[in-house]
Motif scaffolding. Structure first.
Motif, short mmCIF file in Angstrom:
data_model
loop_
_atom_site.label_atom_id
_atom_site.label_comp_id
_atom_site.label_asym_id
_atom_site.label_seq_id
_atom_site.Cartn_x
_atom_site.Cartn_y
_atom_site.Cartn_z
N PHE A 24 7.13 14.56 -1.49
CA PHE A 24 6.33 14.76 -0.28
C PHE A 24 4.86 14.43 -0.56
O PHE A 24 4.21 13.71 0.20
N GLU A 25 4.33 14.94 -1.66
CA GLU A 25 2.92 14.71 -2.00
C GLU A 25 2.67 13.24 -2.33
O GLU A 25 1.62 12.69 -1.99
N VAL A 26 3.62 12.59 -2.99
CA VAL A 26 3.48 11.16 -3.29
C VAL A 26 3.44 10.36 -1.99
O VAL A 26 2.59 9.47 -1.82
N ALA A 27 4.35 10.66 -1.07
CA ALA A 27 4.36 9.96 0.22
C ALA A 27 3.04 10.16 0.95
O ALA A 27 2.47 9.21 1.51
N ARG A 28 2.53 11.37 0.93
CA ARG A 28 1.26 11.66 1.58
C ARG A 28 0.12 10.89 0.91
O ARG A 28 -0.75 10.35 1.57
N SER A 29 0.14 10.83 -0.39
CA SER A 29 -0.89 10.11 -1.14
C SER A 29 -0.86 8.62 -0.82
O SER A 29 -1.90 7.99 -0.64
N LEU A 30 0.34 8.06 -0.76
CA LEU A 30 0.47 6.62 -0.50
C LEU A 30 0.00 6.23 0.89
O LEU A 30 -0.45 5.11 1.10
N LEU A 77 13.77 10.83 -11.30
CA LEU A 77 12.51 10.96 -10.57
C LEU A 77 11.56 9.81 -10.91
O LEU A 77 10.96 9.19 -10.02
N LEU A 78 11.42 9.50 -12.19
CA LEU A 78 10.52 8.41 -12.60
C LEU A 78 11.00 7.07 -12.06
O LEU A 78 10.19 6.22 -11.68
N ALA A 105 8.88 4.66 -9.79
CA ALA A 105 8.66 3.28 -10.20
C ALA A 105 9.01 2.32 -9.06
O ALA A 105 8.33 1.31 -8.87
N SER A 106 10.03 2.63 -8.29
CA SER A 106 10.39 1.80 -7.13
C SER A 106 9.29 1.85 -6.07
O SER A 106 8.95 0.82 -5.47
N VAL A 107 8.74 3.03 -5.86
CA VAL A 107 7.64 3.18 -4.90
C VAL A 107 6.42 2.40 -5.39
O VAL A 107 5.75 1.71 -4.61
N LEU A 113 2.75 -2.28 -5.13
CA LEU A 113 2.20 -3.47 -5.77
C LEU A 113 2.51 -4.73 -4.95
O LEU A 113 1.66 -5.60 -4.78
N ARG A 114 3.73 -4.81 -4.44
CA ARG A 114 4.13 -5.96 -3.62
C ARG A 114 3.29 -6.03 -2.36
O ARG A 114 2.77 -7.09 -2.00
N LEU A 115 3.12 -4.91 -1.68
CA LEU A 115 2.31 -4.89 -0.45
C LEU A 115 0.85 -5.25 -0.75
O LEU A 115 0.22 -5.99 0.00
N HIS A 116 0.33 -4.73 -1.85
CA HIS A 116 -1.05 -5.05 -2.23
C HIS A 116 -1.19 -6.55 -2.50
O HIS A 116 -2.17 -7.17 -2.07
#
Length: 177
Positions: A5-11, A145-146, A150-152, A157-160
């Protein structure tokens, strides 16, 4: 689940890739007690792997974190495209400790987990973390989890990269106009 949840919010909170990914590494440390998280990426021109983002490493330590493909644990993960776990870094000669960020590794008990960052069949780099050593540790959940993270990271990276190419194309078109 809290971490995801926090990773999604951060992204979704910033378009600055470096800040966002360093925040993700900070969340790994804060919520999962996985320290010295790094994201290493392959430079296609030099075929070197270097630390691009990190949490818990000095600038000097980051600059020392350069590997050839196949060299050390990180290089092996990038070459093979498969995760690698070192249960106790003090007992594994493959662990190079290039960053020198852990002190005397012969006297500390840490595990090192490293997973590939992949887009399709292409390995872009690796995501790695330190974990406090425990006898008979099972790493399956941590690796799962890692791998998700890593997929995220790969998608970010692809979007950037796509956004960068679009900006360059628009700039080039504007110059011609």
């Amino acid at each position: 689940m809290d971490l995801l949840f926090e990773v999604a919010r951060s992204l979704t909170s910033s378009l600055d890739l470096k800040t966002t990914l360093e925040s993700v590494l900070g969340l790994l440390s804060k919520l999962m007690k996985l320290d010295r998280g790094t994201i290493t990426l392959v430079n296609p021109q030099t075929e070197r792997i270097s630390i691009e983002m990190a949490h818990g490493l000095s600038k000097e330590a980051r600059e020392r974190g350069i590997y050839r493909i196949g060299e050390g644990i990180t290089g092996k993960v990038v070459a093979a495209g498969r995760p690698e776990v070192v249960p106790d870094i003090s007992k594994d000669p493959r662990f190079l400790d290039r960053t020198k960020s852990r002190g005397d590794i012969s006297s500390i008990k840490l595990s090192f987990l490293c997973v590939p960052i992949k887009l399709g069949k292409e390995t872009l780099g690796a995501l790695s973390v330190d974990k406090p050593f425990r006898e008979d540790e099972e790493f399956n959940e941590d690796l799962r989890l890692l791998n998700i993270l890593a997929s995220v990271v790969a998608q970010a990276l692809r979007l950037h990269d796509m956004m960068k190419k679009d900006r360059e194309k628009l700039l080039h078109e504007n110059i011609h106009l």
